[in-house]
Scaffold this motif. Structure first.
Motif, PDB file in Angstrom:
ATOM      1  N   ARG A  95       0.839  -1.211   0.000  1.00 33.27           N
ATOM      2  CA  ARG A  95       0.000   0.000   0.000  1.00 33.27           C
ATOM      3  C   ARG A  95       0.867   1.251   0.000  1.00 33.27           C
ATOM      4  O   ARG A  95       0.574   2.219  -0.697  1.00 33.27           O
ATOM      5  CB  ARG A  95      -0.929   0.021   1.217  1.00 33.27           C
ATOM      6  CG  ARG A  95      -2.271  -0.637   0.993  1.00 33.27           C
ATOM      7  CD  ARG A  95      -3.286  -0.276   2.071  1.00 33.27           C
ATOM      8  NE  ARG A  95      -2.771  -0.350   3.431  1.00 33.27           N
ATOM      9  CZ  ARG A  95      -2.729  -1.463   4.171  1.00 33.27           C
ATOM     10  NH1 ARG A  95      -3.185  -2.598   3.682  1.00 33.27           N
ATOM     11  NH2 ARG A  95      -2.260  -1.436   5.399  1.00 33.27           N
ATOM     12  N   ALA A  96       1.927   1.233   0.793  1.00 30.66           N
ATOM     13  CA  ALA A  96       2.830   2.383   0.852  1.00 30.66           C
ATOM     14  C   ALA A  96       3.461   2.638  -0.515  1.00 30.66           C
ATOM     15  O   ALA A  96       3.504   3.777  -0.994  1.00 30.66           O
ATOM     16  CB  ALA A  96       3.912   2.160   1.910  1.00 30.66           C
ATOM     17  N   VAL A  97       3.914   1.580  -1.167  1.00 30.03           N
ATOM     18  CA  VAL A  97       4.543   1.724  -2.484  1.00 30.03           C
ATOM     19  C   VAL A  97       3.527   2.248  -3.499  1.00 30.03           C
ATOM     20  O   VAL A  97       3.852   3.110  -4.315  1.00 30.03           O
ATOM     21  CB  VAL A  97       5.183   0.398  -2.942  1.00 30.03           C
ATOM     22  CG1 VAL A  97       5.679   0.489  -4.375  1.00 30.03           C
ATOM     23  CG2 VAL A  97       6.321   0.014  -2.000  1.00 30.03           C
TER      24      VAL A  97
ATOM     25  N   TYR B  86       7.780   4.453   7.110  1.00 24.78           N
ATOM     26  CA  TYR B  86       6.383   4.827   6.889  1.00 24.78           C
ATOM     27  C   TYR B  86       5.432   3.773   7.456  1.00 24.78           C
ATOM     28  O   TYR B  86       4.435   4.096   8.085  1.00 24.78           O
ATOM     29  CB  TYR B  86       6.152   5.028   5.393  1.00 24.78           C
ATOM     30  CG  TYR B  86       4.752   5.399   5.012  1.00 24.78           C
ATOM     31  CD1 TYR B  86       4.269   6.687   5.216  1.00 24.78           C
ATOM     32  CD2 TYR B  86       3.893   4.467   4.446  1.00 24.78           C
ATOM     33  CE1 TYR B  86       2.972   7.032   4.871  1.00 24.78           C
ATOM     34  CE2 TYR B  86       2.596   4.801   4.087  1.00 24.78           C
ATOM     35  CZ  TYR B  86       2.141   6.084   4.307  1.00 24.78           C
ATOM     36  OH  TYR B  86       0.855   6.430   3.958  1.00 24.78           O
ATOM     37  N   VAL B  87       5.779   2.503   7.225  1.00 24.54           N
ATOM     38  CA  VAL B  87       4.944   1.395   7.700  1.00 24.54           C
ATOM     39  C   VAL B  87       5.092   1.228   9.213  1.00 24.54           C
ATOM     40  O   VAL B  87       4.170   0.783   9.882  1.00 24.54           O
ATOM     41  CB  VAL B  87       5.322   0.097   6.943  1.00 24.54           C
ATOM     42  CG1 VAL B  87       4.693  -1.128   7.556  1.00 24.54           C
ATOM     43  CG2 VAL B  87       4.936   0.220   5.482  1.00 24.54           C
ATOM     44  N   GLY B  88       6.257   1.604   9.742  1.00 29.41           N
ATOM     45  CA  GLY B  88       6.474   1.528  11.180  1.00 29.41           C
ATOM     46  C   GLY B  88       6.984   0.192  11.670  1.00 29.41           C
ATOM     47  O   GLY B  88       6.877  -0.135  12.847  1.00 29.41           O
ATOM     48  N   GLN B  89       7.567  -0.583  10.758  1.00 30.53           N
ATOM     49  CA  GLN B  89       8.076  -1.901  11.139  1.00 30.53           C
ATOM     50  C   GLN B  89       9.137  -2.337  10.150  1.00 30.53           C
ATOM     51  O   GLN B  89       9.085  -1.986   8.974  1.00 30.53           O
ATOM     52  CB  GLN B  89       6.924  -2.912  11.160  1.00 30.53           C
ATOM     53  CG  GLN B  89       7.319  -4.286  11.659  1.00 30.53           C
ATOM     54  CD  GLN B  89       6.122  -5.214  11.738  1.00 30.53           C
ATOM     55  OE1 GLN B  89       5.024  -4.809  12.067  1.00 30.53           O
ATOM     56  NE2 GLN B  89       6.336  -6.478  11.433  1.00 30.53           N
ATOM     57  N   GLY B  90      10.079  -3.145  10.624  1.00 26.35           N
ATOM     58  CA  GLY B  90      11.101  -3.710   9.757  1.00 26.35           C
ATOM     59  C   GLY B  90      12.126  -2.683   9.336  1.00 26.35           C
ATOM     60  O   GLY B  90      12.251  -1.616   9.928  1.00 26.35           O
TER      61      GLY B  90
END
Length: 98
Positions: free
Chosen positions: A12-14, A31-35
């Protein structure tokens, strides 16, 4: 967030990176907040074919070796200026909070 949710969040971010902009693998992870960049890269390799994968680039502005020429060609088609095989991130880096 489980693996499936993480994959969906990355994709979704991409998808939300606008034409003419790029993000780094690290930008997407933040942005996703993980990894981190490696996790995002693994997801893009495995699942990224249906999203504008070419808009995600290394922090150096240089594409990954295995997709380099194709990625640069697609970025140029998006209106991103490429000089010496490199994207100037200061010019075209996606800022999702703008």
């Amino acid at each position: 967030m489980d693996r499936e949710e993480y994959v969906e969040a990355v994709l979704r971010a991409v998808e939300s990176i606008p034409e003419g902009s790029v993000a780094t693998y690290g930008d997407i992870a933040e942005y996703v907040g993980q990894g981190g960049p490696r996790q995002v890269g693994a997801i893009m390799r495995e699942y990224g074919g249906g999203v504008p994968w070419w808009r995600v680039i290394r922090a150096s502005g240089v594409p990954a070796d295995e997709v380099g020429d194709e990625q640069l060609e697609l970025l140029r088609a998006d209106g991103v200026r490429v000089a010496n095989g490199r994207v100037n991130l200061r010019e075209v880096r996606w800022n999702p909070v703008e």
